[in-house]
Design an enzyme around this catalytic site. Structure first.
Site, mmCIF file in Angstrom:
data_model
loop_
_atom_site.group_PDB
_atom_site.id
_atom_site.type_symbol
_atom_site.label_atom_id
_atom_site.label_comp_id
_atom_site.label_asym_id
_atom_site.label_seq_id
_atom_site.Cartn_x
_atom_site.Cartn_y
_atom_site.Cartn_z
ATOM 1 N N GLN A 104 0.808 -1.216 0.000
ATOM 2 C CA GLN A 104 0.000 0.000 0.000
ATOM 3 C C GLN A 104 0.849 1.278 0.000
ATOM 4 O O GLN A 104 0.341 2.350 -0.276
ATOM 5 C CB GLN A 104 -0.885 -0.011 1.241
ATOM 6 C CG GLN A 104 -1.899 1.097 1.302
ATOM 7 C CD GLN A 104 -2.744 1.003 2.565
ATOM 8 O OE1 GLN A 104 -2.410 0.289 3.508
ATOM 9 N NE2 GLN A 104 -3.836 1.724 2.583
ATOM 10 N N TYR A 105 2.136 1.188 0.308
ATOM 11 C CA TYR A 105 2.981 2.381 0.419
ATOM 12 C C TYR A 105 3.424 2.873 -0.944
ATOM 13 O O TYR A 105 3.691 2.076 -1.813
ATOM 14 C CB TYR A 105 4.219 2.087 1.256
ATOM 15 C CG TYR A 105 3.956 1.750 2.701
ATOM 16 C CD1 TYR A 105 2.704 1.894 3.288
ATOM 17 C CD2 TYR A 105 4.983 1.275 3.499
ATOM 18 C CE1 TYR A 105 2.493 1.585 4.620
ATOM 19 C CE2 TYR A 105 4.775 0.967 4.836
ATOM 20 C CZ TYR A 105 3.534 1.108 5.388
ATOM 21 O OH TYR A 105 3.329 0.800 6.707
ATOM 22 N N PRO A 106 3.518 4.180 -1.127
ATOM 23 C CA PRO A 106 3.559 5.235 -0.130
ATOM 24 C C PRO A 106 2.164 5.734 0.261
ATOM 25 O O PRO A 106 1.212 5.608 -0.488
ATOM 26 C CB PRO A 106 4.327 6.359 -0.825
ATOM 27 C CG PRO A 106 3.971 6.209 -2.266
ATOM 28 C CD PRO A 106 3.823 4.719 -2.476
#
Length: 164
Positions: free
Chosen positions: A75-77
């Site tokens: 899911q990052y950033p």
């Protein structure tokens, strides 16, 4: 089991450049007490480090220091945006690893599947999400794979919002 005696959790195995490394669980994974968290790396936030700055952090911490643990997630950033799409942090780590021989072996990569019923609804879905992380990281293994924030009832007032 194979009859092997479990090793003590949290045992200090070595110290590298002043940073202790401890056994994770009773197995063979040894992690630095200091980790690099990548949640906001290359994010849409106004003050987020760009890819070059993130590579410099990895160089200093991993190649020049005693850090070996890097925490990331599919899911990052956060916050994501048009030039900071989800998955970018894993890609960035993968490019850093490919930039020099032996870099991947110097890291303990901890990534996460996004919690919630949609992403963990079946074993097939979990495997697909894990394979996506492996592809973005450019590796064939993860050292630690975790369920990210499964208790969605806990309030997160600023989750995903810019610090601006």
């Amino acid at each position: 089991g194979d009859g092997a005696k479990p090793r003590p959790t949290g045992e200090v195995v070595e110290t590298v450049n002043g940073i202790r490394r401890k056994r994770l669980g009773g197995g063979d994974i040894v992690v630095s007490e200091v980790a690099l968290g990548t949640q906001r790396w290359a994010s849409a936030d106004f003050n987020a480090p760009d890819e070059a700055a993130c590579a410099a952090l990895l160089d200093r911490a991993v190649l020049g220091g005693g850090v070996n643990l890097v925490d990331t997630a599919e899911q990052y950033p956060i916050p994501s945006g048009p030039n900071s799409r989800e998955g970018l942090c894993e890609e960035l780590i993968g490019r850093w690893c490919k930039a020099g021989p032996g870099r991947r072996e110097k890291l303990v990569v901890a990534s996460k599947i996004t919690g919630g019923p949609r992403s963990v609804s079946s074993a097939k879905r979990i495997v697909a999400q894990c394979e996506g992380s492996l592809r973005r990281l450019g590796t064939d293994y993860l050292d630690v794979y975790q369920l990210h924030w499964p208790a969605r009832y806990s309030p997160q007032a600023n989750w995903g919002q810019s610090l601006a």
